[in-house]
Design a protein around this motif. Structure first.
Motif, PDB file in Angstrom:
ATOM      1  N   UNK A 206      66.392  88.697 -36.834  1.00 14.16           N
ATOM      2  CA  UNK A 206      65.313  87.741 -36.737  1.00 14.16           C
ATOM      3  C   UNK A 206      64.183  88.264 -35.869  1.00 14.16           C
ATOM      4  N   UNK A 207      64.537  88.986 -34.803  1.00 14.73           N
ATOM      5  CA  UNK A 207      63.490  89.489 -33.921  1.00 14.73           C
ATOM      6  C   UNK A 207      62.666  90.585 -34.606  1.00 14.73           C
ATOM      7  N   UNK A 208      63.282  91.332 -35.516  1.00 14.95           N
ATOM      8  CA  UNK A 208      62.529  92.351 -36.257  1.00 14.95           C
ATOM      9  C   UNK A 208      61.476  91.690 -37.142  1.00 14.95           C
ATOM     10  N   UNK A 209      61.850  90.578 -37.773  1.00 18.14           N
ATOM     11  CA  UNK A 209      60.905  89.847 -38.609  1.00 18.14           C
ATOM     12  C   UNK A 209      59.741  89.314 -37.783  1.00 18.14           C
ATOM     13  N   UNK A 210      60.027  88.766 -36.613  1.00 20.64           N
ATOM     14  CA  UNK A 210      58.963  88.261 -35.752  1.00 20.64           C
ATOM     15  C   UNK A 210      58.069  89.397 -35.264  1.00 20.64           C
ATOM     16  N   UNK A 211      58.668  90.532 -34.979  1.00 26.66           N
ATOM     17  CA  UNK A 211      57.879  91.680 -34.540  1.00 26.66           C
ATOM     18  C   UNK A 211      56.934  92.140 -35.642  1.00 26.66           C
ATOM     19  N   UNK A 212      57.428  92.239 -36.862  1.00 26.78           N
ATOM     20  CA  UNK A 212      56.593  92.662 -37.987  1.00 26.78           C
ATOM     21  C   UNK A 212      55.475  91.653 -38.238  1.00 26.78           C
ATOM     22  N   UNK A 213      55.810  90.364 -38.218  1.00 28.75           N
ATOM     23  CA  UNK A 213      54.806  89.335 -38.426  1.00 28.75           C
ATOM     24  C   UNK A 213      53.759  89.351 -37.319  1.00 28.75           C
ATOM     25  N   UNK A 214      54.202  89.550 -36.079  1.00 31.67           N
ATOM     26  CA  UNK A 214      53.267  89.625 -34.962  1.00 31.67           C
ATOM     27  C   UNK A 214      52.328  90.812 -35.080  1.00 31.67           C
ATOM     28  N   UNK A 215      52.850  91.951 -35.478  1.00 28.87           N
ATOM     29  CA  UNK A 215      52.008  93.141 -35.634  1.00 28.87           C
ATOM     30  C   UNK A 215      50.992  92.939 -36.752  1.00 28.87           C
ATOM     31  N   UNK A 216      51.424  92.333 -37.847  1.00 29.94           N
ATOM     32  CA  UNK A 216      50.500  92.064 -38.951  1.00 29.94           C
ATOM     33  C   UNK A 216      49.378  91.135 -38.493  1.00 29.94           C
ATOM     34  N   UNK A 217      49.739  90.096 -37.734  1.00 31.16           N
ATOM     35  CA  UNK A 217      48.722  89.171 -37.242  1.00 31.16           C
ATOM     36  C   UNK A 217      47.769  89.846 -36.261  1.00 31.16           C
ATOM     37  N   UNK A 218      48.284  90.705 -35.405  1.00 34.61           N
ATOM     38  CA  UNK A 218      47.431  91.391 -34.439  1.00 34.61           C
ATOM     39  C   UNK A 218      46.458  92.321 -35.153  1.00 34.61           C
ATOM     40  N   UNK A 219      46.950  93.069 -36.128  1.00 34.33           N
ATOM     41  CA  UNK A 219      46.087  93.996 -36.865  1.00 34.33           C
ATOM     42  C   UNK A 219      45.027  93.227 -37.651  1.00 34.33           C
ATOM     43  N   UNK A 220      45.434  92.135 -38.310  1.00 38.13           N
ATOM     44  CA  UNK A 220      44.450  91.361 -39.067  1.00 38.13           C
ATOM     45  C   UNK A 220      43.448  90.692 -38.126  1.00 38.13           C
ATOM     46  N   UNK A 221      43.886  90.318 -36.930  1.00 41.93           N
ATOM     47  CA  UNK A 221      42.963  89.755 -35.955  1.00 41.93           C
ATOM     48  C   UNK A 221      41.938  90.760 -35.476  1.00 41.93           C
ATOM     49  N   UNK A 222      42.378  91.979 -35.220  1.00 35.63           N
ATOM     50  CA  UNK A 222      41.443  93.031 -34.809  1.00 35.63           C
ATOM     51  C   UNK A 222      40.452  93.324 -35.929  1.00 35.63           C
ATOM     52  N   UNK A 223      40.941  93.390 -37.160  1.00 38.00           N
ATOM     53  CA  UNK A 223      40.033  93.617 -38.281  1.00 38.00           C
ATOM     54  C   UNK A 223      39.061  92.457 -38.450  1.00 38.00           C
TER      55      UNK A 223
END
Length: 47
Positions: free
Chosen positions: A1-18
């Motif tokens: 479950x923590x891997x899924x949250x990590x991946x989702x968090x990274x996707x959100x951070x990258x999309x936020x920076x973009x």
């Protein structure tokens, strides 16, 4: 479950920076904050 949250968090951070780079400041900041909160460890991650 923590891997899924990590991946989702990274996707959100990258999309936020973009989003910030494209000029959508509100969406970018919200996505970055939510992404940092979602990652396991929260704000301790070092971002």
């Amino acid at each position: 479950m923590s891997i899924l949250l990590l991946i989702l968090g990274i996707i959100l951070i990258v999309s936020g920076v973009l989003g910030v780079l494209r000029g959508q400041l509100l969406w970018g900041i919200v996505a970055i904050v939510v992404g940092v909160i979602l990652t396991p460890g929260g704000f301790v991650l070092g971002l």
